[in-house]
Design a protein around this motif. Structure first.
Motif, PDB file in Angstrom:
ATOM      1  N   ARG A 168       0.803  -1.225   0.000  1.00  0.00           N
ATOM      2  CA  ARG A 168       0.000   0.000   0.000  1.00  0.00           C
ATOM      3  C   ARG A 168       0.835   1.273   0.000  1.00  0.00           C
ATOM      4  NH1 ARG A 168      -5.620  -1.696   2.795  1.00  0.00           N
ATOM      5  NH2 ARG A 168      -5.499  -3.916   2.292  1.00  0.00           N
ATOM      6  N   MET A 169       2.006   1.228   0.602  1.00  0.00           N
ATOM      7  CA  MET A 169       2.861   2.421   0.612  1.00  0.00           C
ATOM      8  C   MET A 169       3.471   2.708  -0.751  1.00  0.00           C
ATOM      9  SD  MET A 169       2.768   3.885   3.581  1.00  0.00           S
ATOM     10  CE  MET A 169       4.270   4.843   3.803  1.00  0.00           C
ATOM     11  N   ASP A 170       3.345   1.753  -1.688  1.00  0.00           N
ATOM     12  CA  ASP A 170       3.844   1.978  -3.050  1.00  0.00           C
ATOM     13  C   ASP A 170       2.788   2.594  -3.952  1.00  0.00           C
ATOM     14  OD1 ASP A 170       6.338   0.818  -2.487  1.00  0.00           O
ATOM     15  OD2 ASP A 170       5.631  -1.195  -3.016  1.00  0.00           O
ATOM     16  N   ILE A 171       1.515   2.542  -3.554  1.00  0.00           N
ATOM     17  CA  ILE A 171       0.424   2.976  -4.427  1.00  0.00           C
ATOM     18  C   ILE A 171       0.340   4.502  -4.464  1.00  0.00           C
ATOM     19  CG2 ILE A 171      -2.071   2.924  -4.800  1.00  0.00           C
ATOM     20  CD1 ILE A 171      -2.103   0.162  -3.479  1.00  0.00           C
ATOM     21  N   LEU A 172       0.227   5.025  -5.683  1.00  0.00           N
ATOM     22  CA  LEU A 172       0.013   6.450  -5.902  1.00  0.00           C
ATOM     23  C   LEU A 172      -1.458   6.667  -6.238  1.00  0.00           C
ATOM     24  CD1 LEU A 172       3.054   7.082  -8.312  1.00  0.00           C
ATOM     25  CD2 LEU A 172       3.042   7.134  -5.797  1.00  0.00           C
ATOM     26  N   ALA A 173      -2.026   7.781  -5.775  1.00  0.00           N
ATOM     27  CA  ALA A 173      -3.444   8.059  -6.009  1.00  0.00           C
ATOM     28  C   ALA A 173      -3.639   9.492  -6.473  1.00  0.00           C
ATOM     29  CB  ALA A 173      -4.256   7.813  -4.742  1.00  0.00           C
ATOM     30  N   ALA A 174      -4.515   9.673  -7.455  1.00  0.00           N
ATOM     31  CA  ALA A 174      -4.850  11.003  -7.949  1.00  0.00           C
ATOM     32  C   ALA A 174      -6.368  11.166  -7.933  1.00  0.00           C
ATOM     33  CB  ALA A 174      -4.313  11.201  -9.355  1.00  0.00           C
ATOM     34  N   ILE A 175      -6.838  12.132  -7.156  1.00  0.00           N
ATOM     35  CA  ILE A 175      -8.263  12.458  -7.083  1.00  0.00           C
ATOM     36  C   ILE A 175      -8.514  13.600  -8.064  1.00  0.00           C
ATOM     37  CG2 ILE A 175     -10.125  13.291  -5.608  1.00  0.00           C
ATOM     38  CD1 ILE A 175      -8.623  12.051  -3.224  1.00  0.00           C
ATOM     39  N   GLY A 176      -9.300  13.330  -9.083  1.00  0.00           N
ATOM     40  CA  GLY A 176      -9.492  14.293 -10.158  1.00  0.00           C
ATOM     41  C   GLY A 176     -10.534  15.352  -9.863  1.00  0.00           C
ATOM     42  N   PRO A 177     -10.837  16.184 -10.860  1.00  0.00           N
ATOM     43  CA  PRO A 177     -11.800  17.270 -10.664  1.00  0.00           C
ATOM     44  C   PRO A 177     -13.206  16.738 -10.412  1.00  0.00           C
ATOM     45  CG  PRO A 177     -11.180  17.057 -12.978  1.00  0.00           C
ATOM     46  CD  PRO A 177     -10.269  16.173 -12.218  1.00  0.00           C
ATOM     47  N   ALA A 202     -14.958  11.700   9.878  1.00  0.00           N
ATOM     48  CA  ALA A 202     -15.661  12.428   8.821  1.00  0.00           C
ATOM     49  C   ALA A 202     -16.005  13.856   9.209  1.00  0.00           C
ATOM     50  CB  ALA A 202     -16.938  11.685   8.440  1.00  0.00           C
ATOM     51  N   LEU A 203     -15.996  14.165  10.487  1.00  0.00           N
ATOM     52  CA  LEU A 203     -16.571  15.435  10.948  1.00  0.00           C
ATOM     53  C   LEU A 203     -15.861  16.664  10.415  1.00  0.00           C
ATOM     54  CD1 LEU A 203     -17.394  14.519  14.667  1.00  0.00           C
ATOM     55  CD2 LEU A 203     -18.968  14.657  12.708  1.00  0.00           C
ATOM     56  N   SER A 204     -14.548  16.598  10.285  1.00  0.00           N
ATOM     57  CA  SER A 204     -13.812  17.781   9.819  1.00  0.00           C
ATOM     58  C   SER A 204     -14.070  18.092   8.351  1.00  0.00           C
ATOM     59  CB  SER A 204     -12.311  17.597  10.056  1.00  0.00           C
ATOM     60  OG  SER A 204     -11.822  16.484   9.336  1.00  0.00           O
ATOM     61  N   PHE A 205     -14.745  17.188   7.642  1.00  0.00           N
ATOM     62  CA  PHE A 205     -15.044  17.394   6.228  1.00  0.00           C
ATOM     63  C   PHE A 205     -16.507  17.768   6.004  1.00  0.00           C
ATOM     64  CE2 PHE A 205     -11.615  14.301   6.653  1.00  0.00           C
ATOM     65  CZ  PHE A 205     -10.606  14.949   5.951  1.00  0.00           C
ATOM     66  N   ILE A 206     -17.217  18.080   7.091  1.00  0.00           N
ATOM     67  CA  ILE A 206     -18.640  18.420   7.032  1.00  0.00           C
ATOM     68  C   ILE A 206     -18.851  19.775   7.702  1.00  0.00           C
ATOM     69  CG2 ILE A 206     -20.959  17.761   7.763  1.00  0.00           C
ATOM     70  CD1 ILE A 206     -19.885  14.831   7.838  1.00  0.00           C
ATOM     71  N   GLN A 207     -19.521  20.677   7.003  1.00  0.00           N
ATOM     72  CA  GLN A 207     -19.814  22.010   7.542  1.00  0.00           C
ATOM     73  C   GLN A 207     -21.319  22.164   7.699  1.00  0.00           C
ATOM     74  OE1 GLN A 207     -18.696  25.187   4.913  1.00  0.00           O
ATOM     75  NE2 GLN A 207     -19.491  26.803   6.256  1.00  0.00           N
ATOM     76  N   GLY A 220     -11.786  15.619   0.316  1.00  0.00           N
ATOM     77  CA  GLY A 220     -11.099  15.397   1.586  1.00  0.00           C
ATOM     78  C   GLY A 220     -11.435  14.053   2.201  1.00  0.00           C
ATOM     79  N   LEU A 221     -12.703  13.643   2.085  1.00  0.00           N
ATOM     80  CA  LEU A 221     -13.119  12.356   2.642  1.00  0.00           C
ATOM     81  C   LEU A 221     -12.432  11.196   1.932  1.00  0.00           C
ATOM     82  CD1 LEU A 221     -16.895  13.181   3.047  1.00  0.00           C
ATOM     83  CD2 LEU A 221     -15.405  12.435   4.919  1.00  0.00           C
ATOM     84  N   ASN A 222     -12.307  11.279   0.608  1.00  0.00           N
ATOM     85  CA  ASN A 222     -11.639  10.203  -0.120  1.00  0.00           C
ATOM     86  C   ASN A 222     -10.141  10.198   0.128  1.00  0.00           C
ATOM     87  OD1 ASN A 222     -13.446   8.481  -2.040  1.00  0.00           O
ATOM     88  ND2 ASN A 222     -14.318  10.543  -2.078  1.00  0.00           N
ATOM     89  N   ALA A 223      -9.537  11.374   0.290  1.00  0.00           N
ATOM     90  CA  ALA A 223      -8.125  11.413   0.651  1.00  0.00           C
ATOM     91  C   ALA A 223      -7.915  10.783   2.029  1.00  0.00           C
ATOM     92  CB  ALA A 223      -7.608  12.845   0.627  1.00  0.00           C
ATOM     93  N   ARG A 224      -8.825  11.056   2.955  1.00  0.00           N
ATOM     94  CA  ARG A 224      -8.729  10.457   4.288  1.00  0.00           C
ATOM     95  C   ARG A 224      -8.883   8.931   4.201  1.00  0.00           C
ATOM     96  NH1 ARG A 224      -9.447  12.139   9.550  1.00  0.00           N
ATOM     97  NH2 ARG A 224      -8.283  13.937   8.781  1.00  0.00           N
ATOM     98  N   HIS A 235       1.744  10.529  -1.374  1.00  0.00           N
ATOM     99  CA  HIS A 235       1.431   9.843  -2.625  1.00  0.00           C
ATOM    100  C   HIS A 235       0.002  10.095  -3.092  1.00  0.00           C
ATOM    101  CE1 HIS A 235       4.777   6.575  -2.037  1.00  0.00           C
ATOM    102  NE2 HIS A 235       5.258   7.780  -2.309  1.00  0.00           N
ATOM    103  N   ILE A 236      -0.655  11.098  -2.501  1.00  0.00           N
ATOM    104  CA  ILE A 236      -2.045  11.405  -2.847  1.00  0.00           C
ATOM    105  C   ILE A 236      -2.117  12.828  -3.406  1.00  0.00           C
ATOM    106  CG2 ILE A 236      -4.405  11.616  -2.007  1.00  0.00           C
ATOM    107  CD1 ILE A 236      -3.567   9.734   0.320  1.00  0.00           C
ATOM    108  N   ALA A 237      -2.569  12.952  -4.646  1.00  0.00           N
ATOM    109  CA  ALA A 237      -2.752  14.263  -5.267  1.00  0.00           C
ATOM    110  C   ALA A 237      -4.244  14.545  -5.398  1.00  0.00           C
ATOM    111  CB  ALA A 237      -2.095  14.304  -6.641  1.00  0.00           C
ATOM    112  N   VAL A 238      -4.625  15.793  -5.159  1.00  0.00           N
ATOM    113  CA  VAL A 238      -6.042  16.172  -5.203  1.00  0.00           C
ATOM    114  C   VAL A 238      -6.211  17.386  -6.117  1.00  0.00           C
ATOM    115  CG1 VAL A 238      -8.062  16.854  -3.870  1.00  0.00           C
ATOM    116  CG2 VAL A 238      -6.350  15.345  -2.837  1.00  0.00           C
ATOM    117  N   ALA A 239      -7.065  17.262  -7.112  1.00  0.00           N
ATOM    118  CA  ALA A 239      -7.349  18.381  -8.011  1.00  0.00           C
ATOM    119  C   ALA A 239      -8.156  19.446  -7.277  1.00  0.00           C
ATOM    120  CB  ALA A 239      -8.110  17.890  -9.234  1.00  0.00           C
TER     121      ALA A 239
END
Length: 270
Positions: A168-177, A202-207, A220-224, A235-239
């Motif tokens: 898992r530490m080798d996996i790269l992830a990109a969250i697109g637009p 989840a609470l910090s990602f809910i307003q 943010g939730l998917n990055a978490r 290894h996590i990029a977020v658009a």
């Protein structure tokens, strides 16, 4: 990692610089810019099932695939149903044309077959691409709010680990637009689903808004979720782009009330 923007012969798309640095893979997140479709589908619509001219869509595929360096003849996609099913793509799954109905329902695809172009579609939901450059495995995920609550991206990481031996530490992830917190205003069903699935994380990602509605940060939730699944946060990029904020650049189901084309995210082992 960062998400960067490119323009190749008028086709505007996004990519993750970490994927490019690792090498051995082609990928991209489309925008609606650079195609030949007209009207509500203008211009780079990549959906065959929303009423656009099929010849226009085929040309759009040709242009987008050429821009990112992918093969349009070995595209694999699925019928997306906002679930948490991840399908392992094998040689037996190849050969279904773009004009044919998708043979199975899944919101995640993974494979280790070079040249197979995994494809997911979006127009506010999040397209998420995964790449293990060590074991040479790729994944593509469609994550709306239901898929986020169900943990579709976690299921994809688990499938890469279980089926292909990915660390898992080798996996790269990109969250697109996709739709961002600024525009994703919901009733209580969405935040309730997130807290039931993820608890206090989840609470910090809910307003909570003064109106009694909520804003939810799906990115943010998917990055978490990816971090909780064992990925290195580096290894996590977020658009940053919000599809609803940028209707001239992206299709947004919410902004257009469903009158739209679709973006696509693609990834293939080189």
């Amino acid at each position: 990692m960062k998400i960067t923007e490119h323009n190749v012969n008028g086709v505007v798309y996004l990519s993750a610089d970490g994927f490019e640095a690792a090498g051995g893979v082609v990928h991209g997140f489309s925008t609606r810019l650079g195609g030949v479709s007209q009207g509500i589908y203008a211009t780079l619509n990549l959906s065959m099932n929303r009423g656009d001219d099929p010849d226009h869509v085929r040309e759009n595929y040709r242009r987008f695939c050429a821009a990112i360096g992918a093969g349009s003849e070995r595209i694999v996609c699925s019928s997306q149903v906002h679930g948490d099913t991840v399908r392992t793509v094998t040689a037996a799954d190849l050969g279904v044309g773009l004009d044919q109905p998708e043979p199975w329902q899944a919101d995640g695809l993974v494979t280790d077959i070079p040249g197979v172009t995994l494809t997911v579609f979006s127009a506010d939901c999040l397209p998420i691409l995964l790449y293990d450059p060590v074991r040479r495995v790729v994944g593509a995920v469609h994550a709306g709010w239901r898929g986020t609550a169900l943990g579709i991206v976690t299921r994809a990481v688990e499938r890469m680990s279980q089926c292909y031996g990915c660390q898992r530490m080798d996996i790269l992830a990109a969250i697109g637009p996709g739709i961002s917190k600024c525009c994703f205003e919901t009733h209580e069903d969405v935040p309730n689903a997130m807290t039931e699935a993820m608890g206090a994380a989840a609470l910090s990602f809910i307003q909570v808004l003064p109106t009694g509605k909520f804003r939810v940060d799906l990115k943010g939730l998917n990055a978490r979720r990816l971090e909780a699944a064992g990925l290195d946060p580096e290894h996590i990029a977020v658009a940053e782009d919000c599809t609803c904020c940028l209707p001239e650049k992206y299709w947004s189901h919410r902004y257009t009330h469903g009158e739209r084309g679709s973006q696509a995210a693609m990834i293939a082992l080189a």
